[in-house]
Design a protein around this motif. Structure first.
Motif, short mmCIF file in Angstrom:
data_model
loop_
_atom_site.label_atom_id
_atom_site.label_comp_id
_atom_site.label_asym_id
_atom_site.label_seq_id
_atom_site.Cartn_x
_atom_site.Cartn_y
_atom_site.Cartn_z
N VAL A 26 6.00 -41.74 59.76
CA VAL A 26 6.85 -41.18 60.79
C VAL A 26 6.17 -41.17 62.13
CG1 VAL A 26 8.01 -39.07 61.52
CG2 VAL A 26 8.12 -39.78 59.14
N THR A 27 4.88 -40.89 62.19
CA THR A 27 4.17 -40.85 63.45
C THR A 27 3.13 -41.93 63.52
OG1 THR A 27 2.56 -39.29 62.56
CG2 THR A 27 4.48 -38.37 63.67
N GLN A 46 7.28 -37.04 69.54
CA GLN A 46 7.05 -37.49 68.17
C GLN A 46 7.67 -38.88 68.00
OE1 GLN A 46 5.76 -35.20 65.55
NE2 GLN A 46 5.45 -37.11 64.45
N PHE A 48 9.11 -41.81 65.83
CA PHE A 48 9.71 -42.10 64.54
C PHE A 48 9.85 -43.61 64.38
CE2 PHE A 48 10.96 -37.72 65.05
CZ PHE A 48 11.02 -37.21 63.76
N ARG A 50 10.06 -44.63 61.27
CA ARG A 50 10.94 -44.47 60.12
C ARG A 50 11.44 -43.03 60.12
NH1 ARG A 50 7.20 -46.51 55.18
NH2 ARG A 50 8.79 -45.45 53.92
N GLY A 51 12.58 -42.81 59.46
CA GLY A 51 13.05 -41.45 59.29
C GLY A 51 12.21 -40.74 58.23
N TYR A 52 12.49 -39.47 58.03
CA TYR A 52 11.74 -38.68 57.06
C TYR A 52 12.04 -39.06 55.61
CZ TYR A 52 10.05 -35.13 60.40
OH TYR A 52 9.41 -34.45 61.41
N VAL A 185 11.55 -36.55 71.14
CA VAL A 185 11.84 -37.49 70.06
C VAL A 185 11.80 -38.90 70.62
CG1 VAL A 185 13.55 -38.31 68.38
CG2 VAL A 185 13.25 -35.85 68.78
N LEU A 187 12.49 -42.26 69.33
CA LEU A 187 13.07 -42.95 68.18
C LEU A 187 12.78 -44.44 68.28
CD1 LEU A 187 14.79 -41.97 65.68
CD2 LEU A 187 16.60 -43.34 66.69
N VAL A 253 15.91 -37.45 61.39
CA VAL A 253 14.78 -36.71 61.98
C VAL A 253 14.73 -35.27 61.48
CG1 VAL A 253 14.77 -38.19 64.02
CG2 VAL A 253 16.09 -36.06 64.05
N ALA A 278 10.88 -33.08 66.39
CA ALA A 278 10.64 -33.28 64.97
C ALA A 278 10.42 -31.91 64.34
CB ALA A 278 9.40 -34.15 64.78
#
Length: 468
Positions: A26-27, A46, A48, A50-52, A185, A187, A253, A278
Motif C-alpha cells: 500500500v505504501t 499516503q 496507494f 494497491r488497495g488494502y 491520499v 492514489l 482505501v 488512509a
C-alpha cells in the motif's frame, strides 16, 4: 519548454517500467516522518499503489485530460467518456477518475456527471505538468486551481491526488507538499493497460495476466487515441474470468472494522463522504482512526469501532480527541431528547443541542447528571464544559448547575435557590459548595451547603439564607 517536451517520452516509458513493480504494498518506502501527536494530520500523503484488499478484487480507474483539440478529436474523447460511464453502469462498477482542472473548466457538465454517478474524482493537477519539475508554490498552485475548477463544477477531490506521468509519486518531498495542502491520499496504480498508446487487445490482455494481483488499482485513459474505452467490457469480462471482483476506490482505501462501520453507515453516499486519509494509528499500533470528509471513525480494542462527526467532532477535536480526557468513543453519535445528539466516550460524554452548542460532561458531575435523567431530566442539556471553581468544579445546564467538591461530592442546584446562590457568589461565597441536592421541607424547598443552607418558602414566596 523544449526541455520539458523532451522529458515526456522518457517519463511515459518510465511508467511502463514502474508498472511492473506490482509487489509494492500500500505504501512506498519513505524516510521516517517526525513523531506527531496522536490523531494528528498525516505528515505525508499516503501512497496507494494497491488497495488494502487481500481478496481477489481490483479497482478500475481512468485518467482524464484533454486540451481543446479539433472538433473531431473532442467528439471522439467525449464519446469515449460516455462509453466508459455506460459500461461501468451496465456492470455495476464504481470507478475513479483522475481529472485535470483544465478539463473540469472546459467540461463542467461532464465532470459533474462523473461524480453524480457515484464515481470518485481525483485531483490530477490543473494542467498535467511533471510535478518533479515544480517548486512547492507551483505544486500548490496546480492543486488549488484544479480544486477551484472542481468547485465551480460542483465536485470535490476530498484531498485525493494522482501524479501526472506518475512522476515522483513515491518522492517524500512531493508527498510532504501534498499533505501540507491537505492532500493525504495519493492514489497511484498497480499497472497501466497502456491503452493510451493505442495498444491492441492482445497487449492489454497480456498485461492483465501479468500484473493483476489482489487489491490492484488499474489505470486506463479516456482521451483519443486510447483503446481503453472500447476495450473496457473485454477488460471487465477477462478479470471476472480470472475470478476477480470489483471494489470501488472509496472502499479500496478502507479496511477491516473501520470499513465495516463505514459501509454500514452507507459508505460514500453517507454523511461521511470520502475517506480523506488512509487508516492511521490513533494512539498506538493496536488502535486506529480514519478521517472522512465529514467525520472520523475510531477503533480501539477496549472501546470498539465508533464514529464521531459534525458539531460533536468539532468539540472533540478542540479537546484533543483521543489524547484528551475523553479518550475513545464508546458509542456512535446518538439521538438525544428534544432534538439533540450525544456521543459517549471512555472518559465522559459530549452533548449537542442547537440552542446550547456542544459541551463535554465527565466524572462525578456527569454521574450526578445522568442519575437525574441526563438531557431528558429537569436540568436539560449542558451549556458549558466542566469548569474549575473555588474549592471544586461545576457545569452549567439549561435549567440548573451541578457542582462538585472534595468531601461533598456532586450536587445539583436550580431554580430560585440557584439564583440566590449565584447572587451570593456561588462556590466562592461564605456558603461554600453544596452538600445536598434540592429537597422538600415543610415550608417549601431547601439546599444544604458546606456552611449553611438556602430555603425557599413556597407560601410566603421568599428566599432565606442560613449560615452556620
Amino acid at each position: 519548454m523544449r526541455g520539458h517536451r523532451l522529458r515526456l517520452p522518457a517519463i511515459r516509458a518510465a511508467r511502463l517500467v514502474a508498472a511492473a513493480v506490482v509487489a509494492i504494498a500500500v505504501t512506498g518506502t519513505m524516510t521516517a516522518a517526525p513523531a506527531l501527536a496522536s490523531d494528528a494530520a498525516p505528515y505525508r500523503a499516503q501512497v496507494f499503489t494497491r488497495g488494502y484488499d487481500t481478496a481477489k478484487v481490483v479497482s478500475l480507474t481512468f485518467d482524464l485530460d484533454w486540451r481543446t483539440g479539433t472538433p473531431a478529436e473532442n467528439a471522439i474523447s467525449k464519446a469515449n467518456l460516455e462509453t466508459v460511464l455506460r459500461v461501468f453502469a451496465a456492470n455495476g462498477i464504481t470507478g475513479a477518475f483522475g481529472v485535470t482542472g483544465r478539463f473540469a473548466e472546459q467540461n463542467p457538465a461532464e465532470t459533474k456527471a462523473i461524480a453524480a454517478l457515484g464515481h470518485k474524482i481525483i485531483n490530477h493537477s490543473y494542467s498535467h505538468p511533471d510535478f518533479m519539475t515544480l517548486t512547492q508554490a507551483q505544486r500548490w498552485s496546480q492543486l488549488d486551481r484544479a480544486e477551484a475548477a472542481f468547485r465551480a463544477a460542483g465536485v470535490s477531490s476530498a484531498g485525493w491526488f494522482r501524479s501526472p506521468y506518475r512522476s515522483g509519486y513515491l518522492n517524500a518531498g512531493l508527498n510532504r507538499d501534498l499533505a501540507l495542502r491537505g492532500f493525504y491520499v495519493n492514489l497511484d496504480w498497480t499497472f497501466d493497460t497502456t491503452g493510451y498508446q493505442a495498444a491492441g487487445w492482445p497487449v492489454v490482455s497480456s498485461r492483465i495476466d501479468r500484473y493483476t494481483v489482489p487489491g490492484a488499482i488499474i489505470v486506463m485513459h479516456v482521451t483519443t487515441p486510447s483503446t481503453d474505452p472500447g476495450n473496457l467490457q473485454l477488460i471487465i469480462d477477462k478479470l471476472k474470468g480470472m475470478g476477480y471482483g470489483f471494489v470501488s476506490p472509496w472502499q479500496a482505501v478502507t479496511r477491516g472494522l473501520i470499513r465495516a462501520k463505514y459501509l454500514a453507515a452507507g459508505g460514500s453516499a453517507s454523511a461521511f463522504g470520502a475517506a480523506t486519509t488512509a487508516e492511521l494509528d490513533a494512539t498506538t499500533a493496536d488502535t486506529a482512526v480514519q478521517w472522512f470528509q465529514r467525520g472520523r471513525i475510531y477503533y480501539s480494542p477496549a472501546s470498539g469501532t465508533h464514529f464521531v462527526w459534525g458539531a460533536i467532532l468539532a468539540k472533540y477535536r478542540s479537546m484533543g480527541t483521543v489524547t484528551s480526557l475523553l479518550r475513545f468513543p464508546v458509542t456512535d453519535e446518538t439521538a438525544g431528547a428534544a432534538g439533540g445528539w450525544y456521543n459517549h466516550f471512555q472518559g465522559g460524554s459530549i452533548y449537542c443541542l442547537a440552542a446550547t452548542g456542544s459541551h463535554e460532561v465527565h466524572g462525578a458531575i456527569r454521574a450526578k447528571w445522568l442519575a437525574l435523567g441526563a438531557e431528558a431530566g429537569f436540568l436539560g442539556y449542558p451549556r458549558t464544559d466542566e469548569t474549575k471553581l473555588t474549592g471544586g468544579r461545576g457545569s452549567q445546564f439549561q435549567h440548573g448547575n451541578v457542582y462538585w467538591a472534595k468531601g461533598a461530592g456532586a450536587h445539583e442546584v436550580h431554580g430560585t435557590i440557584l439564583a440566590k446562590y449565584l447572587s451570593l457568589g456561588g462556590m466562592s461565597s461564605r456558603l461554600g459548595a453544596p452538600t445536598s441536592d434540592e429537597f422538600s421541607v415543610t415550608v417549601g424547598r431547601r439546599s444544604n451547603f458546606g456552611h449553611g443552607a438556602i430555603v425557599w418558602n413556597a407560601t410566603a414566596r421568599t428566599i432565606s439564607v442560613i449560615y452556620y
